[in-house]
Design an enzyme around this catalytic site. Sequence first.
Site, short mmCIF file in Angstrom:
data_model
loop_
_atom_site.label_atom_id
_atom_site.label_comp_id
_atom_site.label_asym_id
_atom_site.label_seq_id
_atom_site.Cartn_x
_atom_site.Cartn_y
_atom_site.Cartn_z
N ASP A 67 -0.32 21.28 -10.32
CA ASP A 67 0.35 22.51 -10.73
C ASP A 67 -0.50 23.24 -11.75
OD1 ASP A 67 3.37 22.61 -9.73
OD2 ASP A 67 2.89 20.51 -10.16
N ASP A 114 11.16 16.01 -13.56
CA ASP A 114 10.36 16.78 -14.51
C ASP A 114 10.13 15.97 -15.79
OD1 ASP A 114 10.21 18.86 -12.77
OD2 ASP A 114 11.30 20.31 -13.99
N GLU A 193 9.32 26.80 -5.06
CA GLU A 193 9.82 26.96 -3.69
C GLU A 193 10.37 28.36 -3.46
OE1 GLU A 193 11.23 22.30 -3.20
OE2 GLU A 193 12.66 23.80 -3.90
N LYS A 301 5.88 26.87 -0.32
CA LYS A 301 6.78 25.72 -0.24
C LYS A 301 8.20 26.16 0.07
CE LYS A 301 7.88 21.47 -2.78
NZ LYS A 301 7.67 20.73 -4.06
N THR A 349 9.48 19.72 2.35
CA THR A 349 9.83 18.45 1.72
C THR A 349 10.74 17.60 2.61
OG1 THR A 349 11.72 19.47 0.61
CG2 THR A 349 9.63 19.48 -0.57
N GLU A 387 5.71 16.95 2.40
CA GLU A 387 5.86 16.23 1.13
C GLU A 387 7.08 15.32 1.24
OE1 GLU A 387 6.29 18.66 -2.30
OE2 GLU A 387 4.51 19.89 -1.89
N ASN A 388 7.08 14.27 0.46
CA ASN A 388 8.30 13.51 0.25
C ASN A 388 9.09 14.15 -0.88
OD1 ASN A 388 5.91 12.52 -1.16
ND2 ASN A 388 7.27 11.05 -2.17
N LEU A 390 11.42 12.53 -2.82
CA LEU A 390 11.60 11.56 -3.89
C LEU A 390 10.57 10.45 -3.74
CD1 LEU A 390 15.50 11.28 -3.72
CD2 LEU A 390 14.18 12.59 -5.40
#
Length: 449
Positions: A67, A114, A193, A301, A349, A387-388, A390
């Site tokens: 990021d 986060d 997103e 995303k 995701t 992406e996963n 979690l």
Amino acid sequence: FLASCLLTAFCWWYHTPSTQTPDTHTGVFVMLELDTVNDAGQLKDPNALRGHLQQLKDGNVDGIMVDVWWGLTEPFTKTYQFGPYRMIVNMCKEIGLKVQFVTSFHQCGGNVGDTCNIPLPAFVNTYRDIWYKDQHGNEDKEYISLFADNVNISGRTPIQMYGDWFQALANTFDAELGSTIVEIQVGMGPAGELRYPSYQLSHWHFCGVGAFQAYDSNALQSLQQAAQAVGHGGDWSKPPDTAGDYNSQPQDVDFFRNGYQTDKGKFFLEWYSQALLRHGQDVLTHAKQAFGKYSVHLAGKVSGIHWWYKAWHHAAELTAGYYNTNGNNAYMGIAKMFANTAGAGIDFTCMEMADTEQPSNCASGPEELVQQVAEATRASGVQLGGENALPRYDDTAFGKIASYKGSLSSFTYLRLSESLISGDNWNRFRNFVNRMHNSAESEVVDVVV
């Protein structure tokens, strides 16, 4: 009867012929920790990072995602500081890893996982009436409201700010774009997103329907103008007042029982979702202007909102801005906009999730949702990255991700941690990487069971 109807309605989403040959190399990337560049704008632990990057390279990982926080890199208007990211790119170049940049115009803090507190730049963070607002007047300052995209803030609009920042990033990494830096994932909303902040963790818990974010002054003005344009300036000029709250269950509120199917409900959902698409188009247009001359892939995303997916109303998707009911295919609309605006792919995701792992009372359909998005990207001619949602370290999750390999251009694992790179978790992950690369000579690492 319900199962039969669902099968009929979704059958075309289930049919997902592979677009890649079995031996195609699908790149695997690993997201760096959110606070790799810390709240003070410094690389947190350069020596540890270098060691982790080398371990990823030794494990055949293709690259990393990081990021690039707006709140750290533009501390003052048009003053840009990308120094820590230069260090990361240089390390990756030396080690032989590729880089995916995320242009993170949202704050860090308040989402699942986060570990940092990075607000938006002070020159926007102190402004009023530019934030998303729910029906109770709660403001969300994670990302500037799309309805304020063209509001003048000290001489520039948010869209112009994003464009200036894109150009500064391109100028700084001119030599690496298209070589070491292979993808720019364009942030367009909360958590990076393209969506509304409809399920904020400070108000929401799984599997509530979420809340429409259409109550700031700019949003209300836009809705009123749209209603007047179709001759309903009075009764259609306000968001629905029967949509419940963040944690409502859809069967308990009128809007998701039948209101979404009325002319008024359809009008609101069309306005709400089209505003989101226009925002994405505007941001991607500026990204294309800055990065179009480089052979770097652009992506955006899209959130994997799988709860209530198998219900006709798709309530949680609707509050997030994904109009995926009433005969609409939300993800086809997004994919086509991405394609037409910038040739951008979708990063999606929840690739690790199986339907059987979800609560039975939430009508979750992560597998069907992934298939719908995959079909949309194929039909639109854009790439699909995965992406996963979690962190998972088990073979069941890795197997589910690998089952989509034929539809994926790349996969980015969330995220780098000591848990990932230690013991059998690391061995399982290395086996997963080799499976995604699918080379005949792939090494299989023993896992203790």
